[in-house]
Design a protein around this motif. Structure first.
Motif, PDB file in Angstrom:
ATOM      1  N   ASP A  81       0.873  -1.170   0.000  1.00 53.19           N
ATOM      2  CA  ASP A  81       0.000   0.000   0.000  1.00 53.19           C
ATOM      3  C   ASP A  81       0.913   1.224   0.000  1.00 53.19           C
ATOM      4  N   TYR A  82       0.961   1.939  -1.138  1.00 57.67           N
ATOM      5  CA  TYR A  82       1.880   3.067  -1.272  1.00 57.67           C
ATOM      6  C   TYR A  82       1.395   4.250  -0.435  1.00 57.67           C
ATOM      7  N   ILE A  83       2.321   4.846   0.275  1.00 56.42           N
ATOM      8  CA  ILE A  83       2.002   5.962   1.167  1.00 56.42           C
ATOM      9  C   ILE A  83       1.982   7.284   0.413  1.00 56.42           C
ATOM     10  N   HIS A  84       2.834   7.408  -0.595  1.00 51.62           N
ATOM     11  CA  HIS A  84       3.009   8.682  -1.302  1.00 51.62           C
ATOM     12  C   HIS A  84       2.476   8.594  -2.730  1.00 51.62           C
ATOM     13  N   ASN A  85       2.023   9.724  -3.240  1.00 51.71           N
ATOM     14  CA  ASN A  85       1.592   9.811  -4.633  1.00 51.71           C
ATOM     15  C   ASN A  85       2.809   9.863  -5.550  1.00 51.71           C
ATOM     16  N   ASP A  86       2.611   9.460  -6.807  1.00 50.75           N
ATOM     17  CA  ASP A  86       3.694   9.538  -7.787  1.00 50.75           C
ATOM     18  C   ASP A  86       4.150  10.980  -7.960  1.00 50.75           C
ATOM     19  N   SER A  87       5.456  11.157  -8.071  1.00 48.46           N
ATOM     20  CA  SER A  87       6.153  12.446  -8.231  1.00 48.46           C
ATOM     21  C   SER A  87       6.294  13.202  -6.917  1.00 48.46           C
ATOM     22  N   GLU A  88       5.850  12.599  -5.787  1.00 44.57           N
ATOM     23  CA  GLU A  88       5.998  13.254  -4.482  1.00 44.57           C
ATOM     24  C   GLU A  88       7.427  13.081  -3.980  1.00 44.57           C
ATOM     25  N   MET A  89       7.999  14.143  -3.431  1.00 42.10           N
ATOM     26  CA  MET A  89       9.367  14.105  -2.928  1.00 42.10           C
ATOM     27  C   MET A  89       9.430  13.341  -1.606  1.00 42.10           C
ATOM     28  N   VAL A  90      10.397  12.408  -1.511  1.00 35.95           N
ATOM     29  CA  VAL A  90      10.624  11.664  -0.273  1.00 35.95           C
ATOM     30  C   VAL A  90      12.083  11.833   0.134  1.00 35.95           C
ATOM     31  N   SER A  91      12.346  11.733   1.421  1.00 34.96           N
ATOM     32  CA  SER A  91      13.708  11.852   1.949  1.00 34.96           C
ATOM     33  C   SER A  91      14.303  10.469   2.176  1.00 34.96           C
ATOM     34  N   LYS A  92      15.606  10.414   2.308  1.00 35.48           N
ATOM     35  CA  LYS A  92      16.292   9.155   2.580  1.00 35.48           C
ATOM     36  C   LYS A  92      15.803   8.583   3.904  1.00 35.48           C
ATOM     37  N   SER A 103      -2.935  -4.985  10.899  1.00 35.49           N
ATOM     38  CA  SER A 103      -1.958  -3.902  10.892  1.00 35.49           C
ATOM     39  C   SER A 103      -0.869  -4.196   9.868  1.00 35.49           C
ATOM     40  N   ALA A 104      -0.135  -3.157   9.490  1.00 33.50           N
ATOM     41  CA  ALA A 104       0.966  -3.329   8.539  1.00 33.50           C
ATOM     42  C   ALA A 104       2.033  -4.245   9.131  1.00 33.50           C
ATOM     43  N   GLN A 105       2.546  -5.171   8.298  1.00 36.65           N
ATOM     44  CA  GLN A 105       3.566  -6.121   8.748  1.00 36.65           C
ATOM     45  C   GLN A 105       4.986  -5.612   8.501  1.00 36.65           C
ATOM     46  N   GLY A 106       5.104  -4.548   7.724  1.00 31.46           N
ATOM     47  CA  GLY A 106       6.430  -4.018   7.424  1.00 31.46           C
ATOM     48  C   GLY A 106       6.325  -2.802   6.526  1.00 31.46           C
ATOM     49  N   PHE A 107       7.483  -2.253   6.184  1.00 30.13           N
ATOM     50  CA  PHE A 107       7.542  -1.041   5.377  1.00 30.13           C
ATOM     51  C   PHE A 107       8.636  -1.157   4.307  1.00 30.13           C
ATOM     52  N   VAL A 108       8.470  -0.393   3.228  1.00 27.09           N
ATOM     53  CA  VAL A 108       9.528  -0.216   2.229  1.00 27.09           C
ATOM     54  C   VAL A 108      10.041   1.213   2.395  1.00 27.09           C
ATOM     55  N   TYR A 109      11.378   1.350   2.510  1.00 27.45           N
ATOM     56  CA  TYR A 109      11.976   2.652   2.780  1.00 27.45           C
ATOM     57  C   TYR A 109      12.765   3.163   1.571  1.00 27.45           C
ATOM     58  N   ALA A 110      12.830   4.481   1.452  1.00 24.95           N
ATOM     59  CA  ALA A 110      13.628   5.107   0.392  1.00 24.95           C
ATOM     60  C   ALA A 110      15.098   5.086   0.801  1.00 24.95           C
ATOM     61  N   GLU A 111      15.936   4.613  -0.105  1.00 28.03           N
ATOM     62  CA  GLU A 111      17.365   4.549   0.186  1.00 28.03           C
ATOM     63  C   GLU A 111      18.058   5.888  -0.015  1.00 28.03           C
ATOM     64  N   GLU A 112      17.410   6.797  -0.714  1.00 24.57           N
ATOM     65  CA  GLU A 112      17.946   8.142  -0.892  1.00 24.57           C
ATOM     66  C   GLU A 112      16.816   9.110  -1.230  1.00 24.57           C
ATOM     67  N   LYS A 113      17.150  10.385  -1.279  1.00 20.17           N
ATOM     68  CA  LYS A 113      16.161  11.426  -1.547  1.00 20.17           C
ATOM     69  C   LYS A 113      15.795  11.433  -3.029  1.00 20.17           C
ATOM     70  N   GLY A 114      14.526  11.686  -3.327  1.00 21.21           N
ATOM     71  CA  GLY A 114      14.121  11.778  -4.727  1.00 21.21           C
ATOM     72  C   GLY A 114      12.609  11.826  -4.878  1.00 21.21           C
ATOM     73  N   TYR A 115      12.168  11.935  -6.143  1.00 22.91           N
ATOM     74  CA  TYR A 115      10.744  11.870  -6.459  1.00 22.91           C
ATOM     75  C   TYR A 115      10.369  10.402  -6.593  1.00 22.91           C
ATOM     76  N   PHE A 116       9.376   9.970  -5.819  1.00 26.62           N
ATOM     77  CA  PHE A 116       8.992   8.556  -5.860  1.00 26.62           C
ATOM     78  C   PHE A 116       7.929   8.314  -6.917  1.00 26.62           C
ATOM     79  N   SER A 117       8.013   7.156  -7.557  1.00 28.62           N
ATOM     80  CA  SER A 117       6.983   6.713  -8.491  1.00 28.62           C
ATOM     81  C   SER A 117       6.773   5.217  -8.303  1.00 28.62           C
TER      82      SER A 117
END
Length: 407
Positions: A69-80, A194-208
């Motif tokens: 279940d994606y938390i952010h919309n496409d093209s949204e900036m995420v931090s590392k 409840s959520a069993q885990g998460f996927v994390y951004a390895e660096e800063k960028g626009y997520f898609s």
């Protein structure tokens, strides 16, 4: 004998009369020339070509056992280190969460609807205008294909309508409906894991959430070496990397991206590095996107070239777009529009004939834009001897020449 001779004379006279009348009719009704008035015409000077979109991208990979279940919309900036997706045991859990969010939004809308001003008359006078404005905004958002803005507009519209119901005395409040919605939220929450885990951004960028396999096949570092033929293969859907089940999306790690447009070698001469231009893309709900010419790639004896355009403008549609037809605009250009039928060659010079005070005049022209059935020619308002707006132009007729008098 005399009778016969008289009849012959009368027949000849009748034929002469018919011929004379016919001549006069032809002379009156037949117009050997047709004239049209010349008018100013403004158009977007542009070049169209198929394009490949190039970004600094990295695929996001994760070992998952469940449903994302994606938390952010496409093209949204995420931090590392920021979570970009939650992992749930089943898709039903995600559907329940989406439904809970919808119910919570409805509760907020109903609660906002109950917030009315004490001066009911003043509010009632303006709320009709607000409803009309909200409807217009929804129509515009729908035409632009902006789904999120359309949804927000719908909630705003429903809030206004519900508020008018209270002001008009049709509804006292929405307490009963709000209570039902809260009970439904409690029921769904009890059935949702409840959520069993998460996927994390390895660096800063626009997520898609969309990866297409070209993230490493075409990059800013490789584009200078690529020819029109290389880009055409990508446009045809060739050369993509096979995605594994570990790939759950991508990160665009640089806000600058590039657009490689395949054009003709002849058109390539119109571009200079550093030029500021605009592009239009039918698949993107934006009128003009500002770009700069980064490079022009030509190959000797090739009929095609590539213009590389640089841009720092990002949307969810642009983040996921890999190929599209692009129109590169140089800006608005004005000239005089004339039909192709009016163009004549005199002494190897292209021009047109116009009528000035019943006298034919020849005006040389410089074509700056061509379309089916007409051309646009350069306009020089300071030179009275050149073609001008509102001139009467010959579009049909033969035996025209400079100085000929037309009755």
């Amino acid at each position: 004998m005399r009778s016969t001779m008289g009849k012959i004379v009368m027949a000849v006279l009748a034929l002469f009369l018919v011929a004379y009348i016919g001549y006069q009719a032809v002379d009156y009704f037949y117009k050997p020339y047709r004239l049209e008035t010349v008018y100013k015409y403004t158009f977007q000077d542009s070049v169209t070509g198929n394009a490949v979109f190039i970004r600094e991208e990295k695929q996001v990979e994760s070992e998952i056992s469940g449903v994302l279940d994606y938390i952010h919309n496409d093209s949204e900036m995420v931090s590392k280190g920021m979570a970009i997706a939650e992992i749930y045991p089943s898709s039903q859990d995600i559907l329940n969460l989406e439904r809970i969010a919808e119910l919570q939004a409805e509760i907020k809308m109903l609660e906002d609807s109950e917030k009315t001003e004490e001066n009911y008359l003043s509010v009632f006078e303006t709320i009709g205008t607000q409803i009309s404005d909200a409807l217009e905004n929804i129509v515009v958002d729908m035409r632009m294909g902006d789904v999120s803005a359309t949804a927000e507009g719908k909630n705003e519209l429903m809030t206004l309508i519900n508020r008018r119901q209270i002001i008009a005395g049709i509804e006292e409040n929405y307490d009963s409906r709000i209570s039902q919605l809260k009970m439904e939220i409690d029921r769904l929450s009890a059935q949702t894991a409840s959520a069993q885990g998460f996927v994390y951004a390895e660096e800063k960028g626009y997520f898609s959430s969309a990866a297409d396999g070209y993230e490493y096949a075409v990059t800013p570092e490789k584009m200078a070496e690529m020819t029109a033929e290389d880009y055409k293969k990508i446009i045809e859907g060739k050369g993509a990397q096979q995605l594994t089940s570990r790939v759950v999306g991508k990160l665009i790690t640089d806000y600058n991206w590039y657009c490689a447009v395949v054009i003709s070698a002849e058109e390539a001469g119109r571009f200079s590095i550093g030029d500021s231009l605009n592009i239009m893309i039918d698949d993107v709900g934006t009128d003009f996107i500002p770009v700069k010419v980064e490079n022009v790639v030509t190959v000797e004896e090739s009929q095609e070239a590539v213009v590389i355009l640089k841009c720092g403008y990002m949307t969810d549609q642009l983040a996921n777009l890999r190929t599209a037809e692009v129109e590169i605009t140089f800006g608005a250009v004005s000239g005089l529009r004339i039909p192709n039928s009016a163009i004549r060659m005199v002494g190897g010079v292209k021009g047109v004939y116009v009528l000035k005070k019943q006298t034919v005049k020849y005006r040389p022209i410089e074509v700056i834009y061509e379309r089916n059935g007409f051309v646009v020619v350069r306009m020089n308002e300071e030179d009275a001897s050149s073609l001008q707006q509102f001139d009467e132009l010959f579009v049909e007729g033969n035996d025209l020449y400079e100085g000929k008098h037309i009755d």
